[in-house]
Structures are given as structure tokens and as C-alpha cells.
Design an enzyme around this catalytic site. Sequence first.
Site: not given
Ligand code: MLT
Length: 532
Positions: A152, A171, A256, A261, A280-281, A283
Amino acid sequence: MTWRVVVADRLAASGLNLLSGTPEIEVIDVAGKAGELDRVIAGADALIVRSETRVTASLMARAPHLRVVARAGTGVDTIDVHAATRRGIAVMNAPGANTVSAGEHAMGLLLSLVRRISDAAAAMRAGQWDRKKFEGTELRGKTMGIVGLGRIGGHVAQLARAFGMQVVGHDPYLLPERAAELHVRLLTIDALLRAVDVVTLHVALTDETHHLIDANRLKLMKPTAVLINTARGELVDEVALADAIREKRIGGAALDVFSVEPLPADSPLRGLDRVILTPHLAASTAEAQERVAMEISAAVRDALVAGDLSFAINVPGMGGDLLRRLAPLLDLARRLGRLALALADGPVKAVEVAYGGKEEAAQRPVLVSALEGLLAAMNAGPVSLVNAQVLAEEKGIQLGMRTGAPEAGFETSVGVKVDTARGRVRVAGALIGGSHGRVVRIDDYHVDVAPDGWMLVVRNRDVPGVIGRVGSALGSAGINIASYHQARRSTQGGGTDALAAINVDQALTNGILDKLQALPDVLDVRLANFGD
Ligand code: MLT
């Protein structure tokens, strides 16, 4: 035989259809139905979750038939992988399926923050029209600092460059070649925080990355810089972040993910200006959810129906009998991998594992176990015998394996050689009585020390008084020494340098390590954690 797959969190219809279209599978979809999971968990052969359901040891204990836990996403930090492994439950994820969506969400949050888009939209919805209040800043020419340059983070680097941004990264385990490919200049985390206009986090949550961005690190950021977090809430000390924003010590944040949560309604983050929050959007796109659902459903189906555990992150792709027989040797290899990483300087370029013994089939499991230890010590995300080699190759690490004579005086031994740009480290261990692992060599020094708990490795000038000084420094810091093994470069005596391998009863802070390093005649101090 019918396998019961319990789906605890929302999964795209295509995935549910794939499962329910398999005659051997019964799907029990309890997503969004409070309390239902408790009712059905006892009958589950497989459990599919996303972020909402925490798969704890106690949840798994209530599922006697459970053999697969699958996360419809990348991270497996919501699953107690250790408990699952001990229970023999395969843990699976869908790595990579979210990469594009997560990267785009990070950029979306950034744009929304610096161009005030969500604030302006909310004002418009409230009937206002204010062009002055919502003046923003451009991205072009600004510097982005990416913490974590995996899939990512790497994608975000490409997107940022397309916006004309300079990109630097942190990193510790990324090879310079990969950084060059991404056109990213690598910095220490503190240097990155001081230098950039945007900090974006893309690392897994581990013990080491918990509160990676704390009050002290926030103080390093420019007053205009902003923080973006689409990875995991616990990476950031949220109270310290809220304070820094309230006191205008940084320019803002877009988050996010949160340490709790759903984010509590009274969280101090909710009421702050220059903060954008999304639930938490990252994905949550049609494309990612489709990919994730298809990948994870196929993996669960194949595991249950065909016994194929190739997607498991915690199940060796090697025969169970062999692994049981080799267990002490593989444990030793894993510990040597951790020790070698603690002694190495800079990103690992190559690893060579030498097996000395009679079991022909041991070669690969020994190599993979040593890699597993090395990668676990790097905090390279979830690593197991199944994925260690792939992860190492993805990092561009060259792998080598040889079988030959064991270390002199032993029947079975393992050697791990690690090359970095700055040099080479060699460690070796042997099995005593077929079951008991010892470290028997560190570079040219012959030692005899148990790879347990915490081990300090001190290189020093071979002059009187050093052992006493090291012992006193540890004693006055309240650190108990479990064993102290001193070795000279050559057994013939008269060597100029010596090395001590010291088992200590607890972790040492950086302050104590610095004190040891500063002692007269001490040349180098390292700490290995064997993860016990
Ligand atoms: C992930 O770890 O890929 C995401 O947090 C998955 C999610 O949106 O639940």
C-alpha cells in the site's frame, strides 16, 4: 460431509454465492445480527470476518470444530493468530486485494484535508457560501513522508509522485534497490517527521509499531504538516494527536482507523477543526470488496473441501510428520534467524542457511524456519512457515541453502549467514541430545548459550575489567543476568577482541543499551529477543 462456514461480518454477495454454490458447504451469514455469532459459533468449521469481529482465543475456544479463520482483508491483527496456531486453526487473509483502494483513500483524505473539501461541503449543506474560509494548499512541490513501504505504501508513493510531490519514506527493512525503484529517499522516522508536509502511515500493527506516532514524535512535525492514517488506529497516540491539533502544533489530520472502533461518540477527535474522520472505509470500494470476497471465499472453500492450506499464513506447506520430527531443529533455526538479524547492520541483502545433519528433507523447513525468525524480528507483518520465503523474496532478499557437515563436535547443526550492505554476520547453533538448541558460534567466536528470552551480545577489547563494568551497569539498571558467556576470538589465547553472550531476564531500554555502549573498551552492543 457438510462444512459450516459462519460469516460474521459483511462479505460481498459474489463471495457468499461462491460458498453457497459449493454442495459440501453450508453458509451461515450472521453479519450485522447482534448476538447471533454466539449462537452459531459452536457449529462453525470456518469463520470469515472483517474488522468488526475480534477473533479471540475465547471465541475460538467456543468453536471445537473450527479449522479455518479467514480475514476478508489484509491485516490479521484482529485475530489471535498465536492462539489459532496452537489450536491448529489455519488463519487466512486476502493480501493485496485492498492495495489500490487503501492507497486511493489515503490520497482522497489528503486532498479533502488540504483543500478543505469535506468542511466546505458540510457548510454548503448547511446553506452557507464562503469562498474565503476554505482556501486550501496545493500538493505539488510538497513532500510526502510514507511510513511503511509495502504494497500500500508503495502504491501511495506512485500516486503522490503523479501529483508532483517529493516522496521520502521510512522502512528499516526496505532494500535501497526497491526504494530507488519507487523513487523514494529513505530517512529515519524522526528525520522524516521533521522534513515532510504530509505523513502517511502504512505499517502493520505490532508491539513495536503501537503508538509509533506519540507525543514526542508529534513535536517533530512542522506546524503546517498533516497526518494521514488509513492503517491501524493504535499506531497513533490519539490523545496526544488531539492535543497537538488543538494547540495548532500540527496542521491537521485525516483518520480512517481508530484504536477503538466504532469511534466513541465522545472521542475528542470528533469535535476538532482541521480533522477529517471516516469510519474505516479505506478498503470499502466495490472493486476491493469484490476481490477480497472472491479471494477469501475460494481460499476457505479449497481449505475445507480439498484440504488446500496454501493461503494460510500460519500453516506449514510441509508434511505434518516431518515437521513434528524436526520441531526442535526448526525452533533453533527460527531463533538463529532472530539472532542474526539483531547482529546485522542495515537492510538484509542475502541469507544463507547451512544445515548439518542426516535428515535430507530438513533443508527447506530449516531455511524457511530461519527466515521466519528473521522476518518476525523485522516486524514484517504476519509471518509463518507458509509465507516466510515469499515475504523474503518480495523484499528482494537472496536466499541460499546448503547441506554439509555439522559444526565440529555436534551431530546436527544450523548456520545462518546474513549479508547486508555493511557486512556479514554468521551464527550457528546445534542440537544437544537431539532436542535442546544452543548457540555455538557467533562470527568467529565459539560460545555455548541458550537462545532464550533476551540475549545481549557485547563485543569488547580483550582487556581486564570489562565484564565487571558490564555487570555493574546491568545491575544498577535492575537487570538480572541469567548467564554470561565470554569468548575470545581464538581459543589459542591472546586475541585482541572478545565477545560476551549474556542472557538477561528482561528487555533493556535504549537508555541502558546506550550506557553499555558508552562503557570503556566496549565496541558494540546488540540485543536479541527470541520472542518467548
Ligand atoms: C484490512 O486489513 O485490509 C482492512 O482493515 C479490512 C477492512 O476494511 O475491514
